[in-house]
Design an enzyme around this catalytic site. Structure first.
Site, mmCIF file in Angstrom:
data_model
loop_
_atom_site.group_PDB
_atom_site.id
_atom_site.type_symbol
_atom_site.label_atom_id
_atom_site.label_comp_id
_atom_site.label_asym_id
_atom_site.label_seq_id
_atom_site.Cartn_x
_atom_site.Cartn_y
_atom_site.Cartn_z
ATOM 1 C CB SER A 185 -1.799 -2.963 -7.356
ATOM 2 O OG SER A 185 -0.858 -2.999 -8.398
ATOM 3 C CG HIS A 213 -3.815 -4.234 -3.872
ATOM 4 N ND1 HIS A 213 -3.814 -2.924 -3.446
ATOM 5 C CD2 HIS A 213 -2.585 -4.453 -4.395
ATOM 6 C CE1 HIS A 213 -2.648 -2.370 -3.714
ATOM 7 N NE2 HIS A 213 -1.882 -3.282 -4.292
ATOM 8 C CE LYS A 244 -0.324 -3.272 -1.183
ATOM 9 N NZ LYS A 244 0.463 -2.032 -1.166
HETATM 10 C C1 LIG Z 1 0.502 -6.673 -5.763
HETATM 11 C C2 LIG Z 1 1.544 -6.198 -4.800
HETATM 12 N N1 LIG Z 1 2.429 -7.065 -4.291
HETATM 13 C C3 LIG Z 1 3.369 -6.680 -3.426
HETATM 14 C C4 LIG Z 1 3.487 -5.375 -3.018
HETATM 15 C C5 LIG Z 1 4.577 -4.968 -2.080
HETATM 16 O O1 LIG Z 1 4.081 -4.802 -0.796
HETATM 17 P P1 LIG Z 1 4.791 -3.861 0.278
HETATM 18 O O2 LIG Z 1 4.583 -2.454 -0.180
HETATM 19 O O3 LIG Z 1 4.080 -4.162 1.528
HETATM 20 O O4 LIG Z 1 6.235 -4.217 0.303
HETATM 21 C C6 LIG Z 1 2.591 -4.431 -3.509
HETATM 22 C C7 LIG Z 1 2.691 -3.020 -3.072
HETATM 23 O O5 LIG Z 1 2.066 -2.135 -3.489
HETATM 24 C C8 LIG Z 1 1.586 -4.841 -4.422
HETATM 25 O O6 LIG Z 1 0.704 -3.962 -4.938
#
Ligand SMILES: Cc1ncc(COP(=O)(O)O)c(C=O)c1O
Length: 389
Positions: A185, A213, A244
């Site tokens: 990310s 992502h 996202k």
């Molecule tokens: C790799 C990854 N997994 C999980 C999440 C968590 O997702 P959410 O923000 O929809 O709870 C994120 C959030 O940025 C992320 O980058």
């Protein structure tokens, strides 16, 4: 130190963030005009830090689906699916996700964060081992920690380091889960999934890939990096988020293993929180439909990603190794990062400020995320403002 004294560190951190200008963690969008434009401090601002990869947050069909669901099903579910029952649309979304990933099972969670907590705590317990990429997202770390399993980190995207850890586990590898992201990310680099799958098969371990992502971004059908690398059917658990590419909120897990259906009975982050609201489920379903039926979105996204990456690269900025819709510009230090972030904001460009400890290698980054909805002119403006730094 008393209970409240320990906040001195957070207080100091907070004041350090606003010394140079606007505190990036407290920025307020007075208006959001579209998927790529908002108003910050009275200024029209290009949004280049949203993770809105397909630009669907203002898609008329998604917005209508949300409004209609609120009219027909109300504003919220007011409870968890275990205690208060499921709405039919929860099940429909799960069936659509299972179909999308060509998997027998799918499960929806209230956020991407709770999807990771929910899956990892259901799957792992004391005595199990988890091999976690060092740059994995906090939600993956937290889920592993909560599970009580033994955690071993391996060097980011380093298959030799993973192999050494697997070797050391000896006869414990059948109780071992490898945890990686499809696209990371912060830097936007991809996991070498083909080699990771080869290792997991050799050692008899299991593999979880977080495609938060990469959903809608990679793979012919937009399933993510596992699809792009031809190993989708070899991954044991795919997790992801609706927040996202799908422009909504919520998380999911798909798996070819039928135990996923039993996670509902053991996964506390699923059982003890309210289920996704009708509007969220409806916009997510419509966005997934859009993702599947409008390949042009992915094309526009990649054209924009290529334009921004090559523009910043030509200016001499140090970027992540892969061209991707996540483009992180390496900064010299925390102070210059904060100062440059403020200059960009004053010029009407919003990007993400990424500071240690939330970054790989303790480096500060200005992180851009590109959207299919950006125009080539907006991308040129972003490059032009970076050029002035
Ligand atoms: C790799 C990854 N997994 C999980 C999440 C968590 O997702 P959410 O923000 O929809 O709870 C994120 C959030 O940025 C992320 O980058």
């Amino acid at each position: 130190m008393s209970l409240l004294d320990k906040f001195a560190v957070a207080r100091q951190l907070k004041s350090g963030l606003s010394d140079i200008g606007v505190d990036p963690t407290a920025v307020v969008f007075d208006a959001i005009n579209s998927a790529t434009e908002g108003v910050v401090e009275g200024r029209k601002t290009i949004l280049a830090g949203t993770n809105n990869y397909l630009g669907l947050t203002f898609d008329p069909a998604c917005v209508e689906a949300g409004i209609e669901a609120m009219r027909s099903h109300g504003t919220g579910t007011t409870g968890s699916r275990m205690a208060n029952g499921s709405y039919s649309t929860h099940g429909l979304l799960e069936a659509e996700l299972a179909d999308f990933y060509q998997c027998s099972n799918a499960m929806v969670f209230s956020t991407g964060y709770t999807a990771n907590l929910g899956v990892l705590t259901a799957l792992l317990s004391k005595g199990d081992a988890v091999l976690l990429d060092a740059d994995a997202h906090a939600s993956l770390y937290d889920g592993c920690r909560m599970s009580g399993a033994d955690i071993f980190r391996f060097k980011h995207n380093d298959v030799r380091s993973l192999e050494r850890r697997l070797d050391r586990l000896k006869d414990r590898t059948d109780r071992c889960l490898i945890v990686v992201e499809g696209v990371y990310s912060v830097l936007g680099d991809r996991a070498p999934l083909v080699e990771i799958v080869r290792l997991k098969e050799r050692f008899g371990a299991r593999l979880l890939v977080d495609e938060a992502h990469s959903l809608g971004v990679y793979g012919e059908n937009g399933c993510g990096v596992a699809e792009e690398q031809g190993v989708l059917d070899k991954v044991d658990f795919i997790v992801g988020t609706f927040s996202k590419s799908l422009g909504a909120m919520g998380g999911f897990c798909t798996s070819p293993h039928d135990v996923l259906g039993l996670f509902r009975y053991v996964s506390r982050p699923f059982m003890f929180t309210a289920s996704p609201s009708p509007a969220v489920v409806a916009t997510t379903r419509e966005a997934l439909h859009r993702l599947r039926t409008r390949p042009g979105l992915k094309k526009s996204l990649w054209a924009n990603a290529n334009q921004l990456y090559s523009g910043l690269h030509k200016l001499g900025f140090e970027l992540g190794p892969d061209i991707s819709p996540v483009i992180a510009v390496r900064c010299q230090d925390r102070e210059s990062a904060l100062s440059d972030w403020n200059k960009l904001l004053e010029a009407g460009v919003y990007v993400n400020m990424m500071l240690p400890p939330a970054t790989p290698g303790g480096v500060s980054f200005l992180r851009c995320s590109v959207s299919a909805a950006h125009t080539p002119e907006q991308i040129s403006t972003i490059i032009g403002e970076f050029a002035k730094l």
